[in-house]
Design a protein around this motif. Structure first.
Motif, PDB file in Angstrom:
ATOM      1  N   GLY A 144       0.877  -1.309   0.045  1.00 13.37           N
ATOM      2  CA  GLY A 144       0.001   0.000  -0.052  1.00 13.37           C
ATOM      3  C   GLY A 144       0.773   1.438  -0.064  1.00 13.37           C
ATOM      4  N   LYS A 145       2.127   1.285   0.897  1.00 13.29           N
ATOM      5  CA  LYS A 145       2.735   2.358   0.850  1.00 13.29           C
ATOM      6  C   LYS A 145       3.655   2.414  -0.319  1.00 13.29           C
ATOM      7  N   LEU A 146       3.826   1.414  -1.183  1.00 16.53           N
ATOM      8  CA  LEU A 146       4.559   1.554  -2.479  1.00 16.53           C
ATOM      9  C   LEU A 146       3.532   1.981  -3.446  1.00 16.53           C
ATOM     10  N   GLY A 147       2.451   1.503  -3.583  1.00 18.84           N
ATOM     11  CA  GLY A 147       1.398   1.992  -4.490  1.00 18.84           C
ATOM     12  C   GLY A 147       1.184   3.572  -4.186  1.00 18.84           C
ATOM     13  N   LEU A 148       1.040   4.045  -2.984  1.00 19.43           N
ATOM     14  CA  LEU A 148       0.986   5.298  -2.756  1.00 19.43           C
ATOM     15  C   LEU A 148       2.007   6.376  -3.168  1.00 19.43           C
ATOM     16  N   LEU A 149       3.368   5.752  -2.825  1.00 22.30           N
ATOM     17  CA  LEU A 149       4.572   6.502  -3.351  1.00 22.30           C
ATOM     18  C   LEU A 149       4.695   6.571  -4.922  1.00 22.30           C
ATOM     19  N   LEU A 150       4.175   5.717  -5.670  1.00 21.70           N
ATOM     20  CA  LEU A 150       4.133   5.647  -6.999  1.00 21.70           C
ATOM     21  C   LEU A 150       3.131   6.771  -7.347  1.00 21.70           C
ATOM     22  N   GLY A 151       2.084   6.629  -6.862  1.00 19.69           N
ATOM     23  CA  GLY A 151       0.959   7.671  -7.307  1.00 19.69           C
ATOM     24  C   GLY A 151       1.400   9.125  -6.855  1.00 19.69           C
ATOM     25  N   LEU A 152       2.224   9.491  -5.930  1.00 22.39           N
ATOM     26  CA  LEU A 152       2.772  10.686  -5.674  1.00 22.39           C
ATOM     27  C   LEU A 152       3.553  10.884  -6.551  1.00 22.39           C
ATOM     28  N   ALA A 153       4.706  10.092  -6.757  1.00 23.59           N
ATOM     29  CA  ALA A 153       5.938  10.606  -7.550  1.00 23.59           C
ATOM     30  C   ALA A 153       5.902  10.493  -8.710  1.00 23.59           C
ATOM     31  N   LEU A 154       5.312   9.515  -9.487  1.00 21.15           N
ATOM     32  CA  LEU A 154       5.028   9.555 -11.074  1.00 21.15           C
ATOM     33  C   LEU A 154       3.778   9.836 -11.367  1.00 21.15           C
ATOM     34  N   GLY A 155       2.754  10.043 -10.386  1.00 22.31           N
ATOM     35  CA  GLY A 155       1.392  10.931 -10.936  1.00 22.31           C
ATOM     36  C   GLY A 155       1.517  12.158 -10.550  1.00 22.31           C
ATOM     37  N   ILE A 156       1.543  12.713  -9.267  1.00 22.78           N
ATOM     38  CA  ILE A 156       1.836  14.138  -9.159  1.00 22.78           C
ATOM     39  C   ILE A 156       3.008  14.749  -9.691  1.00 22.78           C
ATOM     40  N   GLY A 157       4.036  13.969  -9.736  1.00 19.48           N
ATOM     41  CA  GLY A 157       5.326  14.486 -10.273  1.00 19.48           C
ATOM     42  C   GLY A 157       5.208  14.611 -11.834  1.00 19.48           C
ATOM     43  N   GLY A 158       4.450  13.922 -12.521  1.00 20.11           N
ATOM     44  CA  GLY A 158       4.308  13.914 -13.834  1.00 20.11           C
ATOM     45  C   GLY A 158       3.385  15.084 -14.257  1.00 20.11           C
ATOM     46  N   VAL A 159       2.349  15.302 -13.336  1.00 23.42           N
ATOM     47  CA  VAL A 159       1.494  16.468 -13.723  1.00 23.42           C
ATOM     48  C   VAL A 159       2.239  17.728 -13.387  1.00 23.42           C
ATOM     49  N   ALA A 160       3.105  17.771 -12.223  1.00 19.26           N
ATOM     50  CA  ALA A 160       4.103  18.954 -12.154  1.00 19.26           C
ATOM     51  C   ALA A 160       5.064  19.344 -13.203  1.00 19.26           C
ATOM     52  N   PHE A 161       5.232  18.288 -14.410  1.00 26.35           N
ATOM     53  CA  PHE A 161       6.193  18.655 -15.316  1.00 26.35           C
ATOM     54  C   PHE A 161       5.615  19.680 -15.934  1.00 26.35           C
ATOM     55  N   MET A 162       4.362  19.899 -16.232  1.00 27.51           N
ATOM     56  CA  MET A 162       3.842  21.080 -16.898  1.00 27.51           C
ATOM     57  C   MET A 162       3.843  22.404 -16.240  1.00 27.51           C
ATOM     58  N   ALA A 163       3.938  22.296 -14.886  1.00 26.09           N
ATOM     59  CA  ALA A 163       4.201  23.247 -14.085  1.00 26.09           C
ATOM     60  C   ALA A 163       5.752  24.124 -14.017  1.00 26.09           C
ATOM     61  N   TRP A 164       6.741  23.168 -14.305  1.00 25.27           N
ATOM     62  CA  TRP A 164       8.042  23.765 -14.169  1.00 25.27           C
ATOM     63  C   TRP A 164       8.874  23.430 -15.436  1.00 25.27           C
ATOM     64  N   VAL A 165       8.579  22.688 -16.444  1.00 28.68           N
ATOM     65  CA  VAL A 165       9.208  22.295 -17.680  1.00 28.68           C
ATOM     66  C   VAL A 165       8.255  22.608 -18.937  1.00 28.68           C
ATOM     67  N   ALA A 166       7.309  21.827 -19.163  1.00 27.15           N
ATOM     68  CA  ALA A 166       6.511  22.250 -20.417  1.00 27.15           C
ATOM     69  C   ALA A 166       5.226  21.692 -20.623  1.00 27.15           C
ATOM     70  N   PRO A 167       4.286  21.967 -21.592  1.00 29.82           N
ATOM     71  CA  PRO A 167       2.947  21.348 -21.454  1.00 29.82           C
ATOM     72  C   PRO A 167       3.204  19.649 -21.630  1.00 29.82           C
ATOM     73  N   LEU A 168       2.362  19.016 -21.050  1.00 29.83           N
ATOM     74  CA  LEU A 168       2.392  17.760 -21.061  1.00 29.83           C
ATOM     75  C   LEU A 168       1.994  16.803 -22.432  1.00 29.83           C
ATOM     76  N   PRO A 169       2.711  16.258 -22.949  1.00 32.57           N
ATOM     77  CA  PRO A 169       2.227  15.585 -24.147  1.00 32.57           C
ATOM     78  C   PRO A 169       1.098  14.560 -24.039  1.00 32.57           C
ATOM     79  N   VAL A 170       0.228  14.814 -25.027  1.00 32.58           N
ATOM     80  CA  VAL A 170      -1.166  13.972 -24.923  1.00 32.58           C
ATOM     81  C   VAL A 170      -1.077  12.637 -24.567  1.00 32.58           C
ATOM     82  N   ALA A 171       0.122  12.100 -25.273  1.00 33.70           N
ATOM     83  CA  ALA A 171       0.015  10.762 -24.973  1.00 33.70           C
ATOM     84  C   ALA A 171       0.475  10.228 -23.639  1.00 33.70           C
ATOM     85  N   ALA A 172       1.028  11.206 -22.847  1.00 32.00           N
ATOM     86  CA  ALA A 172       1.456  10.846 -21.472  1.00 32.00           C
ATOM     87  C   ALA A 172       0.288  11.001 -20.415  1.00 32.00           C
TER      88      ALA A 172
END
Length: 529
Positions: A144-172
C-alpha cells in the motif's frame, strides 16, 4: 531495460522476504520512565500510572491484568507532551499486576510493551499473549505504501512537469492518470493496514471500526487526508485549460510535499524546524525529478521534444541540489553515526537507496552531458537511445520507492540510541529490606548505578554503608565491587563502573544497617549490548 527489470524484481523479492520473516516490528519511540517502575513492589495500590516516552505518542490500547488473570481496559487517561497519565482502577488486589500498553508514535509506528508491579508482595505474574503483527499485514502495508509513493512520485510528479518544464504530451496523460489512480486505490489499502498493524490484528479484522479509528488517530491519518486531496487536484489538472492546469499542478505538487512531511520517522525527528521542511523539500524535489521522466520519454516522440529536454536539462541541477541538501540533512539527523549505515536495518535501507540514487544520477549525468546536445542537433538514433535510458531510470526510481517503503519497518539509529540509553532496573524484595536498583544506561560501557533502599515495611532504610558487587561467571567475570556514595535525596550512587559485556549479571548488595547488623540482597539484572 531487461537487466534493470531483473534487478528490480530481485529487490522486490528480497523486500517481501524480509517483511515475511520479521517476527515483530521494531519500535521507534522508546519508553523512558514508568510510575510505578517496572518490577517495583509498592505498599499500597496507586491512584494513577504514568508512562513517559522519548517521542510524542497516542494511546491505542491500555489494560491492566491482575494477579488472577482478569483483564480490565483503562479508558481514563490524559496525554501531556510525551507522558501518558492513566487513572488506576480502585481496590487493586495484592500481588503482581501487569500494565499492558500499546501506543502509536508520531512517525506512525505502533509500539507496545508491559510494566510489571506488585502491591504488597510479588505473586506469580499472569501470562500475556504476545501481540505482534502478522507478516501478511506487513506485506500489505508495504504494498500500500509503495502504491501510494508511485502515485505521488510518478502521478503528481508527472503532472508537475507542466508547472516547471513544458506542456504535457497528450500521449503521457493516460499513463500519468493511471499512476494517480494507483495512488488513490493504494491509500485505503495502506490506511487499513496501518490500523491493523497499530492494533496487531490479522487481515480478517479489516472491517472492524476500531482498525479505521486507529489509523485515523495516527499521524498517517494526516498524510492520507492531504495525499488524497493532492491526488484529486492533480487528476483535475489533467483535464483543465493549460493556465489553470499549471496552477492546479503546482498546488498538487506542494500538497505532495505537505503529505509526506505530515508523518514518518524523518519528519517526527527533532529539531522539527529542520526536519519537516527538509522532508517537504526532499519530497518536492524527488517527485519533480522522477515525475518528469515519463513526460520526457513521450515528448521525445514529438518534433518539439528537444525543447522540453533542453528546459529540463537547464533546470534539473537546482532541483537536484535541493534533493541532496535536504536528504543529507535528514540522513545526519537520523543516522547520527556513519557506521550505522552498515550496522542497522535503517542504515542498510538508506545504503541501498543511496546506491540506486547514485546509479540514477550517473545515468542522468550521461543524458545531460552526452546525449542532450546530440538529441538537439538531430543526430540519428540519439532520441531512441535517450528514451531507452529514461525507461531504465524509471525502473530504478520504482526500485528506490520500493526500498524507501521499507523504512516503515526500520527504526532510525537515533531511536535505537534513545532506547539503548534507557536504564536497566531490578527490584529486590525481602522481609528485612528492599532495594530498587537502576543502571543508566542499561547497556555495556560506562554506567551509573543508583540504589534506593527501603525496609520490609516500605519505610526508609537508614543504612550506614552500602557495597555493591556485579558478576557474570558465565563470561568469566568475577565480582566487580564498588562502595556506594549516599546522595542528598537518600539514594546511593556508584559512578565509576564499566560493564564490558552484555547479558544477565548477578548483583549483590551488602547493606551495613548498624555496627552489628549486615543485610545482604541478591538478584540478576539484564544488560543490553
Amino acid at each position: 531495460m531487461t537487466r534493470q527489470l531483473r534487478l528490480f524484481l530481485i529487490l522486490l523479492g528480497l523486500a517481501l522476504a524480509s517483511l515475511a520473516t520479521t517476527g515483530q516490528a521494531l519500535a521507534h519511540a522508546a519508553l523512558t520512565k514508568t510510575v510505578p517502575a517496572d518490577g517495583a513492589v509498592i505498599a499500597s495500590a496507586p491512584s494513577a500510572f504514568s508512562l513517559s516516552f522519548s517521542e510524542p505518542v497516542s494511546p491505542l490500547v491500555l489494560r491492566l491484568i491482575g494477579p488472577d488473570g482478569t483483564s480490565r481496559p483503562l479508558t481514563h487517561f490524559t496525554l501531556t507532551d510525551r507522558t501518558l497519565a492513566i487513572a488506576a482502577p480502585s481496590a487493586l488486589a495484592n500481588g503482581t499486576h501487569v500494565l499492558s500498553w500499546r501506543v502509536v508514535s508520531e512517525d506512525g509506528h505502533p509500539v507496545g510493551g508491559s510494566v510489571l508491579f506488585s502491591v504488597g508482595a510479588p505473586s506469580g505474574a499472569p501470562d500475556l499473549a504476545a501481540s505482534q503483527t502478522e507478516p501478511t499485514v506487513r506485506v500489505v502495508l508495504w504494498l500500500g505504501k509503495l502504491g501510494l509513493l508511485l502515485g505521488l512520485a510518478l502521478g503528481i510528479g508527472g503532472v508537475a512537469f507542466m508547472a516547471w518544464v513544458a506542456p504535457l504530451p497528450v500521449a503521457a496523460r493516460r499513463p500519468i492518470a493511471g499512476f494517480l489512480l494507483l495512488g488513490l486505490l493504494s491509500l485505503p489499502v495502506a490506511f487499513a493496514a496501518q490500523g491493523l498493524d497499530s492494533l496487531a490484528l490479522p487481515l480478517s479484522g479489516v472491517l472492524q471500526l476500531a482498525v479505521w479509528k486507529a489509523a485515523a488517530a495516527s499521524s498517517f491519518g494526516r498524510t492520507a487526508l492531504i495525499a488524497i486531496l493532492a491526488l484529486l487536484v492533480a487528476l483535475l489538472a489533467l483535464f483543465v485549460p493549460s493556465r489553470s492546469g499549471r496552477l492546479l499542478a503546482a498546488l498538487a505538487w506542494l500538497g505532495l510535499g505537505a503529505a509526506l512531511a505530515a508523518s514518518g520517522h524523518a519528519s517526527a525527528a527533532e529539531p522539527q524546524l529542520l526536519t519537516r521542511p527538509a522532508v517537504f523539500l526532499h519530497a518536492i524535489g524527488m517527485a519533480g525529478w522522477a515525475g518528469a521522466l515519463l513526460p520526457l520519454a513521450f515528448a521525445l516522440r514529438q518534433a518539439d521534444g528537444a525543447q522540453a529536454l533542453q528546459r529540463f536539462s537547464q533546470r534539473i541541477p537546482a532541483l537536484l541540489l535541493v534533493i541532496l541538501l535536504s536528504g543529507g540533512a535528514l540522513a545526519i539527523v537520523q543516522v547520527e553515526r556513519p557506521q550505522a549505515l552498515l550496522t542497522t536495518p535503517y542504515g542498510l535501507v538508506l545504503t541501498g537507496k543511496l546506491v540506486l540514487v547514485a546509479a540514477l544520477i550517473g545515468l542522468g549525468a550521461f543524458n545531460r552531458y552526452r546525449l542532450t546536445e546530440t538529441v538537439v542537433s538531430g543526430l540519428a538514433g540519439a532520441r531512441a537511445l535517450l528514451t531507452q535510458i529514461i525507461a531504465a531510470e524509471i525502473v530504478i526510481i520504482v526500485a528506490i520507492l520500493a526500498v524507501v517503503a521499507l523504512w516503515r519497518f526500520t527504526p532510525p539509529p537515533r531511536a535505537l540510541a534513545a532506547a539503548a540509553a534507557q536504564p536497566a532496573s531490578v527490584h529486590i524484595h525481602t522481609d528485612k529490606a528492599m532495594a530498587d536498583i537502576s543502571v543508566t544506561p542499561g547497556r555495556t560501557g560506562p554506567v551509573t548505578i543508583t540504589v534506593s533502599l527501603l525496609d520490609g515495611a516500605f519505610g526508609p532504610l537508614a543504612a550506614k554503608e552500602l557495597r555493591l558487587a556485579l558478576s557474570r561467571p558465565e563470561a568469566g567475570i568475577e565480582p566487580i565491587e564498588r562502595q556506594a556514595i549516599k546522595q542528598a535525596d537518600g539514594s546511593w550512587q556508584i559512578g565509576d563502573l564499566t560493564l564490558p559485556v552484555a547479558g544477565r549479571w548477578t548483583v549483590e548488595l551488602e547493606i551495613l544497617v548498624s555496627d552489628f547488623e549486615m543485610t545482604r540482597l541478591k538478584e540478576t539484572l539484564d544488560i543490553r549490548p
